[in-house]
Design an enzyme around this catalytic site. Structure first.
Site, mmCIF file in Angstrom:
data_model
loop_
_atom_site.group_PDB
_atom_site.id
_atom_site.type_symbol
_atom_site.label_atom_id
_atom_site.label_comp_id
_atom_site.label_asym_id
_atom_site.label_seq_id
_atom_site.Cartn_x
_atom_site.Cartn_y
_atom_site.Cartn_z
ATOM 1 N N SER A 126 0.190 -1.232 0.148
ATOM 2 C CA SER A 126 0.030 -0.411 0.251
ATOM 3 C C SER A 126 1.318 1.477 -0.184
ATOM 4 O O SER A 126 1.637 1.265 0.360
ATOM 5 C CB SER A 126 -0.638 -0.137 1.057
ATOM 6 O OG SER A 126 -1.374 1.240 1.912
ATOM 7 N N TYR A 150 -1.870 -1.242 11.329
ATOM 8 C CA TYR A 150 -1.823 -1.927 9.488
ATOM 9 C C TYR A 150 -0.699 -1.857 8.861
ATOM 10 O O TYR A 150 0.267 -2.806 7.942
ATOM 11 C CB TYR A 150 -3.065 -1.032 8.580
ATOM 12 C CG TYR A 150 -2.954 -1.623 7.379
ATOM 13 C CD1 TYR A 150 -3.207 -2.294 7.171
ATOM 14 C CD2 TYR A 150 -3.623 -0.411 6.664
ATOM 15 C CE1 TYR A 150 -3.885 -2.972 5.689
ATOM 16 C CE2 TYR A 150 -3.540 -0.876 5.320
ATOM 17 C CZ TYR A 150 -4.136 -1.782 4.493
ATOM 18 O OH TYR A 150 -3.261 -1.967 3.324
ATOM 19 N N LYS A 154 2.282 -4.352 6.388
ATOM 20 C CA LYS A 154 2.834 -4.191 5.299
ATOM 21 C C LYS A 154 4.084 -3.968 5.488
ATOM 22 O O LYS A 154 4.750 -4.471 4.161
ATOM 23 C CB LYS A 154 1.832 -3.085 4.759
ATOM 24 C CG LYS A 154 0.457 -3.738 4.158
ATOM 25 C CD LYS A 154 -0.096 -4.159 3.496
ATOM 26 C CE LYS A 154 -1.198 -4.898 3.246
ATOM 27 N NZ LYS A 154 -1.786 -6.184 2.610
HETATM 28 P P1 NAD Z 1 -10.178 -7.437 1.310
HETATM 29 O O1 NAD Z 1 -11.162 -7.746 2.524
HETATM 30 O O2 NAD Z 1 -11.793 -6.932 0.532
HETATM 31 O O3 NAD Z 1 -9.859 -8.891 0.892
HETATM 32 C C1 NAD Z 1 -9.078 -9.558 1.784
HETATM 33 C C2 NAD Z 1 -9.437 -11.242 0.908
HETATM 34 O O4 NAD Z 1 -9.134 -11.580 2.268
HETATM 35 C C3 NAD Z 1 -10.913 -10.996 1.905
HETATM 36 O O5 NAD Z 1 -11.321 -12.204 0.991
HETATM 37 C C4 NAD Z 1 -10.358 -11.908 3.380
HETATM 38 O O6 NAD Z 1 -11.194 -12.723 3.793
HETATM 39 C C5 NAD Z 1 -9.543 -12.767 3.135
HETATM 40 N N1 NAD Z 1 -8.732 -12.822 4.044
HETATM 41 C C6 NAD Z 1 -8.196 -12.128 5.202
HETATM 42 N N2 NAD Z 1 -7.691 -12.741 6.180
HETATM 43 C C7 NAD Z 1 -7.275 -13.772 6.168
HETATM 44 C C8 NAD Z 1 -6.276 -14.614 5.767
HETATM 45 N N3 NAD Z 1 -5.936 -15.169 7.362
HETATM 46 N N4 NAD Z 1 -6.347 -16.454 4.960
HETATM 47 C C9 NAD Z 1 -7.792 -16.257 4.013
HETATM 48 N N5 NAD Z 1 -7.979 -15.040 3.726
HETATM 49 C C10 NAD Z 1 -7.645 -14.324 4.098
HETATM 50 O O7 NAD Z 1 -9.808 -6.201 0.728
HETATM 51 P P2 NAD Z 1 -9.453 -5.948 -0.589
HETATM 52 O O8 NAD Z 1 -9.325 -4.530 -0.668
HETATM 53 O O9 NAD Z 1 -9.493 -6.537 -1.602
HETATM 54 O O10 NAD Z 1 -7.427 -5.550 -0.314
HETATM 55 C C11 NAD Z 1 -6.476 -6.492 -0.646
HETATM 56 C C12 NAD Z 1 -5.548 -6.675 -0.186
HETATM 57 O O11 NAD Z 1 -4.431 -5.413 -0.962
HETATM 58 C C13 NAD Z 1 -5.222 -6.281 1.337
HETATM 59 O O12 NAD Z 1 -3.993 -6.820 1.705
HETATM 60 C C14 NAD Z 1 -5.170 -5.092 1.044
HETATM 61 O O13 NAD Z 1 -4.542 -4.577 2.760
HETATM 62 C C15 NAD Z 1 -4.116 -4.389 -0.012
HETATM 63 N N6 NAD Z 1 -4.423 -3.032 0.242
HETATM 64 C C16 NAD Z 1 -5.856 -2.690 -0.367
HETATM 65 C C17 NAD Z 1 -6.125 -1.334 -0.776
HETATM 66 C C18 NAD Z 1 -7.875 -0.748 -0.468
HETATM 67 O O14 NAD Z 1 -7.800 0.376 0.152
HETATM 68 N N7 NAD Z 1 -9.038 -1.427 -0.736
HETATM 69 C C19 NAD Z 1 -5.402 -0.469 -0.443
HETATM 70 C C20 NAD Z 1 -3.828 -0.974 -0.629
HETATM 71 C C21 NAD Z 1 -4.022 -2.488 -0.471
HETATM 72 C C1 UD1 Z 2 -6.538 5.243 4.074
HETATM 73 C C2 UD1 Z 2 -5.708 4.196 5.061
HETATM 74 C C3 UD1 Z 2 -5.094 3.932 4.626
HETATM 75 C C4 UD1 Z 2 -5.089 2.388 3.615
HETATM 76 C C5 UD1 Z 2 -6.393 3.565 2.180
HETATM 77 C C6 UD1 Z 2 -6.526 1.881 1.788
HETATM 78 C C7 UD1 Z 2 -5.921 6.035 6.777
HETATM 79 C C8 UD1 Z 2 -5.093 7.359 8.071
HETATM 80 N N1 UD1 Z 2 -5.203 5.228 6.273
HETATM 81 O O1 UD1 Z 2 -6.074 5.840 3.240
HETATM 82 O O2 UD1 Z 2 -3.716 3.161 5.540
HETATM 83 O O3 UD1 Z 2 -4.032 2.196 2.414
HETATM 84 O O4 UD1 Z 2 -7.583 4.224 3.427
HETATM 85 O O5 UD1 Z 2 -7.575 1.326 3.047
HETATM 86 O O6 UD1 Z 2 -7.177 5.048 7.824
HETATM 87 N N2 UD1 Z 2 -12.373 11.242 3.939
HETATM 88 C C9 UD1 Z 2 -13.170 12.058 4.076
HETATM 89 N N3 UD1 Z 2 -14.076 11.355 5.225
HETATM 90 C C10 UD1 Z 2 -14.512 10.380 5.440
HETATM 91 C C11 UD1 Z 2 -13.373 9.794 4.379
HETATM 92 C C12 UD1 Z 2 -12.153 9.923 4.262
HETATM 93 O O7 UD1 Z 2 -12.989 13.633 4.135
HETATM 94 O O8 UD1 Z 2 -15.241 10.187 5.354
HETATM 95 C C13 UD1 Z 2 -10.839 11.891 3.422
HETATM 96 C C14 UD1 Z 2 -9.249 11.881 4.188
HETATM 97 O O9 UD1 Z 2 -9.122 12.171 4.657
HETATM 98 C C15 UD1 Z 2 -8.662 11.058 3.127
HETATM 99 C C16 UD1 Z 2 -9.435 10.762 1.623
HETATM 100 O O10 UD1 Z 2 -10.902 11.324 2.216
HETATM 101 O O11 UD1 Z 2 -8.365 12.711 2.850
HETATM 102 C C17 UD1 Z 2 -9.209 9.747 2.043
HETATM 103 O O12 UD1 Z 2 -9.327 9.089 2.925
HETATM 104 P P1 UD1 Z 2 -10.082 6.970 2.110
HETATM 105 O O13 UD1 Z 2 -10.419 6.734 1.738
HETATM 106 O O14 UD1 Z 2 -9.703 6.605 4.270
HETATM 107 O O15 UD1 Z 2 -8.136 7.146 1.886
HETATM 108 P P2 UD1 Z 2 -6.441 7.064 2.644
HETATM 109 O O16 UD1 Z 2 -6.524 8.039 4.160
HETATM 110 O O17 UD1 Z 2 -5.898 7.389 1.577
#
Ligand code: NAD
Ligand code: UD1
Length: 346
Positions: A126, A150, A154
């Protein structure tokens, strides 16, 4: 049929979209997920969209015996590792749960991969590993630091992968650092389905639009940005999914090249290279969907930064990948999914 890929966490938000992209690119996939943050229905919908049954195994990445059975039964080219917990606030309240799941779980997966000589690995990292960036856009050599469990989980996994690459030249470890994934599949059949009240901006906006939430709180309007609200690099989940296909293609090319050179530890940003403010996203959502989004300004959220957007050059140069979809597409597809599935997969 191309190589077979194990997709951990493949039932989740990014995993389901990536499974479709992998299938379309000709890959054979097996999903391994404990359904802790997803549902069978999501997997069923992926099967419907690709018009064939999908091999799904319900299991936990910390369960080495269960993983061994999967590796014994299949000849995998590599693993795309999405499985993990991702809620920042929850990680502050339950750090041990996050380190156990995200760090110990990844170690147990890598150990079983090593036993079965499967050494191609794509990890979901991330942009959070960059903390509060010193310069923008953020490139892959920027300093890394995290302020919550979190993000730390990572970062720790990234360090483990770096050590692993040094210890054994046969590992090919691509770490994809996602910026802010949003949007949904164009079919409206799969999308993000948060438990409880969403923490992230786009799902919050779409739940206000559909009438499940009353009003958006915008966290801070005094940042040094274009309009005082936070700036992020929003990327369509379909583009993100294609980024994984490109990373896999890259690993295959290295594998089959005459030099057969090892990739080692390779971090790559997946972002668009462009930042949008909270107000810009709200305005775009209203323009695209015609839905009014009532909002109020609130205090800054602890741990938030002013601006974060990627340098997308490395992904383009090395993988030949770049994001194609616009903020308009992101809003339209989010709304299509949310309005046709107001209660997610329920
Ligand atoms: P998500 O929660 O929708 O998907 C993660 C999946 O992993 C889920 O289906 C969950 O059931 C499964 N899981 C969790 N722990 C497990 C375990 N111990 N064994 C087997 N399965 C398990 O999340 P996502 O948004 O699809 O994210 C996927 C990956 O990308 C995650 O590692 C997350 O940290 C990373 N990531 C997500 C974002 C985001 O904003 N969505 C941003 C940066 C990184
Ligand atoms: C957040 C997480 C980051 C994670 C990412 C994806 C925090 C501090 N950071 O990032 O670690 O990798 O999500 O899951 O939680 N905002 C509002 N109102 C809301 C929600 C968000 O104003 O109700 C604003 C936030 O202040 C930010 C922007 O929207 O400026 C994006 O927020 P968000 O979608 O939560 O993502 P990140 O903060 O970038």
């Amino acid at each position: 049929m191309k190589n077979k890929i194990l997709v951990t966490g493949g039932a989740g938000y990014i995993g389901t979209h990536t499974c479709i992209a992998l299938h379309q690119a000709g890959y054979d996939i097996v999903i391994y997920d404990n359904l802790s943050n997803s549902s069978r229905e999501a997997v069923n919908r992926v099967s419907t969209l690709i018009d064939q049954p999908i091999e799904f195994i319900e299991g936990d990445i910390r369960d080495s015996e269960s993983l061994r059975k999967v590796f014994a039964a299949h000849q995998f080219f590599g693993v795309i590792h999405f499985a993990g917990l991702k809620a920042v606030g929850e990680s502050v309240a339950k750090p041990l749960m996050y380190y156990n799941n995200n760090v110990s779980g990844t170690i147990s997966l890598l150990e079983v991969m090593a036993e079965y000589e499967v050494k191609n690995f794509i990890f979901s990292s991330s942009a959070t590993v960059y903390g509060d960036p010193e310069t923008l856009p953020i490139d892959e050599n920027s300093k890394r630091s995290c302020t919550n469990p979190y993000g730390q989980s990572k970062l720790v996994v990234e360090h483990i992968l770096e050590d692993l690459a040094v210890s054994d030249k046969h590992w090919n470890l691509i770490t994809l650092r996602y910026f802010n994934p949003v949007g949904a599949h164009a079919s409206g059949q799969i999308g993000e389905d948060p438990n409880d009240i969403p923490n992230n901006l786009m799902p919050y906006i779409s739940q206000v639009a559909v009438g499940k939430l009353f009003k958006l709180s915008i966290f801070g309007n005094d940042y040094p940005t274009v309009d005082g609200t936070g700036v992020r690099d929003y990327i369509h989940v379909t583009d993100l999914a294609q980024g994984h296909v490109a990373a896999l293609n890259y690993l295959e090319q290295q594998d089959s090249s005459e030099k057969n050179s090892s990739v080692g530890f390779l971090p790559i940003n997946l972002g668009t290279g462009k930042g949008s403010s909270v107000l810009e996203l709200v305005t775009a959502f209203t323009d695209v969907t015609g839905q009014n989004i009532p909002y109020q300004f609130a205090d800054r959220r602890a741990g938030d930064i002013a601006s974060c957007y990627s340098s997308a050059t490395k992904a383009k140069t090395l993988l030949g990948w770049e994001a194609k979809l616009s903020i308009t597409d992101m809003c339209a597809d989010t709304w299509h999914w949310q309005s046709t599935n107001p209660n997610g997969y329920e």
